[in-house]
Enzyme design. Structure first.
Site: not given
Ligand code: NDP
Length: 294
Positions: A54, A98, A121
């Site tokens: 990422k 994460q 997200d």
């Protein structure tokens, strides 16, 4: 005739290039450098790989990447304090924590603490609720990628019968909402659904997001259907090494479907590309600029 293969690698590369163009444009015209902060707690090897990839792709698109690594035994209060600092940081437009987090930390509490405007997200209940209500929202990256992949085959999904197998907050549920926004007719299947093969055979669009290796068989697929395989499963290969397979029996489905995504090289490629899309979208929205052309 075998199915066309939907090449996630090429489609994701094209999307990343378009993001990079938009980043260059907002930098040039508005002195805005979109920034993504990624928070990793602990040292789960798979999570470390995702976070590295990422960060690399964020920088490659011309955006700023801020990486925060915290020990597995970090106190929940310290993680929440970091999220609060990132919420307040004007250089940060996207925040991704994460998952999975260590068991000692309440993931829902952390996700809910992320400023919805920076929730790239799309997991904050504010964004999930807006999406479910049909309003503009930051949406989870994997389902967004699934829609983009499908639309490389059918420009319009209107009136199509879709089945989404799996109802997680990360994939299944938001995917259902995005398909409704595309005016598809959606069946949501899960572990308690009856006669899944028969439900599947009605579908023009099949999305498998289950986490069960090769569960969807070739004879579940309507001839010509588009099959999008979200699953990532590691199973022992003939050579003793692990190999990656999806939730769909690929070789069987290839003989019946109209188009299909491979694993690897399909949906997985799109997830990070869509994270970049969400970051540039979030940056423009926060700055009060029109939505970017990605
Ligand atoms: P979850 O475990 O959160 O959800 C799995 C879903 O599948 C549940 O809704 C469950 O139903 C349903 N399910 C389980 N068994 C069956 C069954 N026998 N028949 C029908 N439905 C069943 O998984 P995720 O949504 O997080 O992930 C799904 C898969 O996608 C995994 O393989 C994961 O690795 C992969 N993934 C890939 C990503 C990518 O970038 N390509 C990103 C995210 C995930 P119920 O709700 O009833 O329990």
């Amino acid at each position: 005739m075998t199915a066309a293969i939907i090449d996630g690698k090429i489609i994701a590369a094209d999307l990343r290039a378009r993001v990079a163009q938009e980043v260059a444009r907002v930098q040039r015209d508005h002195a805005l450098t979109p920034g993504l902060a990624v928070v990793l707690v602990g040292s789960d090897p798979a999570s470390e790989v995702y976070v590295r990839s990422k960060a690399k792709q964020t920088r490659a698109a011309g955006m700023a990447s801020f990486e925060h690594a915290l020990p597995a035994d970090v106190a929940e209060a310290d993680l929440l304090a970091l999220v609060a600092r990132l919420n307040a940081d004007p250089a940060v437009h996207g925040i991704l924590v994460q998952l999975p987090l260590p068991k000692s930390i309440d993931s829902q509490k952390v996700i809910a603490a992320i400023d919805p405007a920076k929730d790239v997200d799309g997991l904050n209940p504010f964004n999930a609720g807006r999406l479910a209500s049909g309003f503009n929202a930051l949406t989870p990256c994997t389902p967004l990628g699934c829609i983009i992949l499908t639309k490389t085959v059918h420009a319009s999904l209107e009136g199509m019968n879709a089945i989404v197998i799996g109802r997680s907050n990360l994939v299944g549920r938001p995917l259902v909402q995005l398909l409704l926004n595309e005016n598809a007719t959606v069946t949501i299947a899960h572990s308690r659904s009856r006669d899944l093969p028969q439900l599947c055979r009605q579908a023009d669009l099949v999305y498998a997001a289950v986490g069960r290796p090769e569960m969807v068989r070739g004879d579940w697929i309507k001839p010509g259907a588009v099959v999008i395989d979200v699953g990532i499963n590691r199973i022992p290969g003939a050579d003793g090494k692990n190999r990656l397979v999806g939730d769909v029996a690929y070789d069987e489905a290839l003989q019946v479907a109209g188009a299909i995504t491979p694993v690897p090289g399909g949906v997985g490629q799109m997830t990070v590309a869509c994270l970049l899309v969400n970051t540039v979208r979030a940056a423009c929205a926060i700055k009060g600029l029109p939505a970017p052309a990605v």
